[in-house]
Design a protein around this motif. Structure first.
Motif, PDB file in Angstrom:
ATOM      1  N   LEU A 186       0.826  -1.209   0.000  1.00 25.10           N
ATOM      2  CA  LEU A 186       0.000   0.000   0.000  1.00 25.10           C
ATOM      3  C   LEU A 186       0.857   1.254   0.000  1.00 25.10           C
ATOM      4  O   LEU A 186       0.584   2.214  -0.726  1.00 25.10           O
ATOM      5  CB  LEU A 186      -0.922  -0.002   1.229  1.00 25.10           C
ATOM      6  N   ASN A 187       1.895   1.256   0.809  1.00 29.52           N
ATOM      7  CA  ASN A 187       2.764   2.433   0.876  1.00 29.52           C
ATOM      8  C   ASN A 187       3.490   2.666  -0.447  1.00 29.52           C
ATOM      9  O   ASN A 187       3.711   3.813  -0.854  1.00 29.52           O
ATOM     10  CB  ASN A 187       3.771   2.271   2.024  1.00 29.52           C
ATOM     11  N   VAL A 189       2.273   1.955  -3.397  1.00 28.66           N
ATOM     12  CA  VAL A 189       1.273   2.531  -4.311  1.00 28.66           C
ATOM     13  C   VAL A 189       1.066   4.005  -4.011  1.00 28.66           C
ATOM     14  O   VAL A 189       0.983   4.841  -4.917  1.00 28.66           O
ATOM     15  CB  VAL A 189      -0.049   1.747  -4.217  1.00 28.66           C
ATOM     16  N   ARG A 190       0.990   4.356  -2.735  1.00 28.58           N
ATOM     17  CA  ARG A 190       0.775   5.757  -2.370  1.00 28.58           C
ATOM     18  C   ARG A 190       1.958   6.638  -2.778  1.00 28.58           C
ATOM     19  O   ARG A 190       1.787   7.835  -2.985  1.00 28.58           O
ATOM     20  CB  ARG A 190       0.513   5.880  -0.867  1.00 28.58           C
ATOM     21  N   ASN A 192       3.497   6.145  -5.558  1.00 31.54           N
ATOM     22  CA  ASN A 192       3.570   6.027  -7.019  1.00 31.54           C
ATOM     23  C   ASN A 192       4.856   5.341  -7.464  1.00 31.54           C
ATOM     24  O   ASN A 192       5.520   5.765  -8.418  1.00 31.54           O
ATOM     25  CB  ASN A 192       3.446   7.388  -7.705  1.00 31.54           C
ATOM     26  N   TYR A 239      -3.084   4.826 -10.263  1.00 31.02           N
ATOM     27  CA  TYR A 239      -2.672   4.569  -8.879  1.00 31.02           C
ATOM     28  C   TYR A 239      -3.747   4.893  -7.855  1.00 31.02           C
ATOM     29  O   TYR A 239      -3.898   4.199  -6.846  1.00 31.02           O
ATOM     30  CB  TYR A 239      -1.394   5.361  -8.562  1.00 31.02           C
ATOM     31  N   ASP A 240      -4.503   5.954  -8.087  1.00 31.31           N
ATOM     32  CA  ASP A 240      -5.490   6.352  -7.082  1.00 31.31           C
ATOM     33  C   ASP A 240      -6.545   5.274  -6.875  1.00 31.31           C
ATOM     34  O   ASP A 240      -6.883   4.926  -5.735  1.00 31.31           O
ATOM     35  CB  ASP A 240      -6.157   7.673  -7.492  1.00 31.31           C
ATOM     36  N   ASN A 243      -5.153   2.198  -5.162  1.00 27.80           N
ATOM     37  CA  ASN A 243      -4.984   2.376  -3.731  1.00 27.80           C
ATOM     38  C   ASN A 243      -6.241   1.937  -2.985  1.00 27.80           C
ATOM     39  O   ASN A 243      -6.178   1.278  -1.945  1.00 27.80           O
ATOM     40  CB  ASN A 243      -4.669   3.846  -3.433  1.00 27.80           C
ATOM     41  N   LYS A 244      -7.398   2.304  -3.540  1.00 23.41           N
ATOM     42  CA  LYS A 244      -8.676   1.913  -2.916  1.00 23.41           C
ATOM     43  C   LYS A 244      -8.812   0.399  -2.862  1.00 23.41           C
ATOM     44  O   LYS A 244      -9.167  -0.171  -1.820  1.00 23.41           O
ATOM     45  CB  LYS A 244      -9.824   2.541  -3.702  1.00 23.41           C
ATOM     46  N   SER A 247      -6.426  -1.420  -0.632  1.00 27.03           N
ATOM     47  CA  SER A 247      -6.851  -1.265   0.766  1.00 27.03           C
ATOM     48  C   SER A 247      -7.775  -2.403   1.187  1.00 27.03           C
ATOM     49  O   SER A 247      -7.789  -2.817   2.357  1.00 27.03           O
ATOM     50  CB  SER A 247      -7.549   0.081   0.967  1.00 27.03           C
ATOM     51  N   ASN A 288     -10.667   8.266  -0.714  1.00 22.64           N
ATOM     52  CA  ASN A 288     -10.198   8.414   0.665  1.00 22.64           C
ATOM     53  C   ASN A 288     -11.334   8.253   1.666  1.00 22.64           C
ATOM     54  O   ASN A 288     -11.131   7.733   2.773  1.00 22.64           O
ATOM     55  CB  ASN A 288      -9.533   9.775   0.853  1.00 22.64           C
TER      56      ASN A 288
END
Length: 378
Positions: A186-187, A189-190, A192, A239-240, A243-244, A247, A288
């Motif tokens: 996850l990190n 991906v955040r 990029n 990427y956004d 991320n979802k 998660s 988010n």
């Protein structure tokens, strides 16, 4: 329709601690108002699992004849309410129209009108012995925690209603290795990171890659083509969005027997926040909102305190603030999502009004969120 009709809910859990139905409390001043609020849900009604419709603040009456019951809907009626001839007649007519019945708050010795059949019968496990003969599958109410649930099932109850599984204790002082690996992905991906770097991290756990692709290709995501690989997902989604959906891997990583129920509750919270927050926040923040709701049960799912979980993660401040109970932009929406799980509608009513929302907006969003959570396989 009265604007003062609110829905709150609790799950119906089987012996294996899986959610098999929803108990929907309709808080209305009169039965006719409740019927109008139910009919207003329309296509947002969740069809995958039965829904026990329980009236709070009013009793079933002749206005039930106007209810167009969706598929899977069942009417719950309190055992004591059936002593009223008008209520008994209304419920009888509903049953004759093909709507299944659920008997609530059953007590030994309660006399029931002849000719009525019930799919389920709910009784307080703290005071009602399981040896009682009931006209349906017996479900426990009044269950405080997983240990009490296990005792009720051992005594012979077929399941229970309520949020008892949220009482899980958090004992670990750090994340388990499998959970920590998901956090690392996850990190990445955040930040990029390069797709190959993320893909290599995913390959360290084949099950994670499989689950990620399953979620992305689920009906809830609504893609027109099937995603075959992580790199393909980067191209299609960016990427956004990834991320979802990454998660979700963390949300669904719990191994506790109650994990499937917790997962579904967490996903429903996330979707509810995403839907209701859409008109308050720019599009780039909608995911988010989803993540905030989905992560709100991480401490229960992962067996570690929330601050311990969040220490390992790179998250925007509004998400962290909401999850730690601090004031922030997303905090009122998380409070509202939690209020939908209360027995009473007091907090939900107050939060709805303070955000400038209408009851029907929240009711429809809540049912839509349940519908969405049902599309994911846990």
């Amino acid at each position: 329709m009265s604007q003062d009709v609110f829905f709150t809910r609790e799950p119906v859990i089987n012996k294996q601690r899986a959610i098999t139905a929803t108990r929907l409390r309709v808080h209305a001043p009169a039965c006719g108002d409740a019927v109008a609020a139910l009919d207003a849900i329309g296509e947002d009604w969740p069809p995958a699992r039965p829904v026990f419709v329980s009236l709070a603040g009013c009793a079933p009456d002749a206005s039930l004849a106007d209810w167009i019951a969706p598929e899977g809907a069942m009417m719950e009626v309190g055992a004591a309410q059936l002593a009223d001839p008008a209520c008994a007649e209304a419920v009888m007519q509903l049953a004759q129209a093909g709507v299944p019945l659920v008997l609530g708050d059953y007590k030994v010795g309660t006399e029931l009108p002849p000719g009525l059949g019930f799919r389920f019968v709910m009784a307080d496990a703290r005071v009602q012995p399981v040896t009682i003969r009931v006209p349906g599958i017996l479900l426990a109410t009044g269950v405080a925690d997983p240990l009490a649930f296990d005792a009720a099932v051992k005594a012979g109850y077929g399941g229970a209603t309520g949020w008892f599984f949220k009482a899980n204790q958090t004992t670990a002082k750090k994340l388990a290795p499998a959970h920590a690996q998901i956090v690392r992905v996850l990190n990445l991906v955040r930040r990029n990171a390069d797709p190959k770097q993320i893909e290599d991290a995913l390959k360290q756990d084949v099950a994670l890659s499989f689950k990620l692709l399953r979620y992305i290709n689920s009906a809830g995501f609504g893609l027109m083509c099937q995603v075959q690989s992580f790199r393909h997902a980067v191209v299609i989604l960016g990427y956004d969005k990834l991320n979802k959906w990454l998660s979700l891997l963390l949300v669904t990583a719990g191994k506790d027997p109650s994990a499937p129920a917790l997962m579904q509750a967490a996903i429903a919270r996330g979707r509810l926040m995403e839907v209701l927050g859409a008109e308050f926040f720019p599009r780039e923040e909608h995911d988010n909102l989803f993540i905030t709701g989905a992560f709100s049960l991480l401490d229960k799912l992962l067996g570690a305190p929330m601050d311990t979980v969040l220490e390992e993660m790179t998250l925007p401040d509004p998400i962290t603030d909401a999850l730690l109970g601090n004031d922030g932009a997303y905090t009122p929406f998380l409070k509202l999502a939690r209020a939908c799980e209360d027995v009473s509608a007091g907090a939900l009513r107050e939060l709805t009004h303070s955000l400038g929302l209408e009851a029907n907006q929240v009711n429809r969003a809540q049912m839509s969120a349940l519908k969405f959570a049902d599309t994911l396989e846990f």
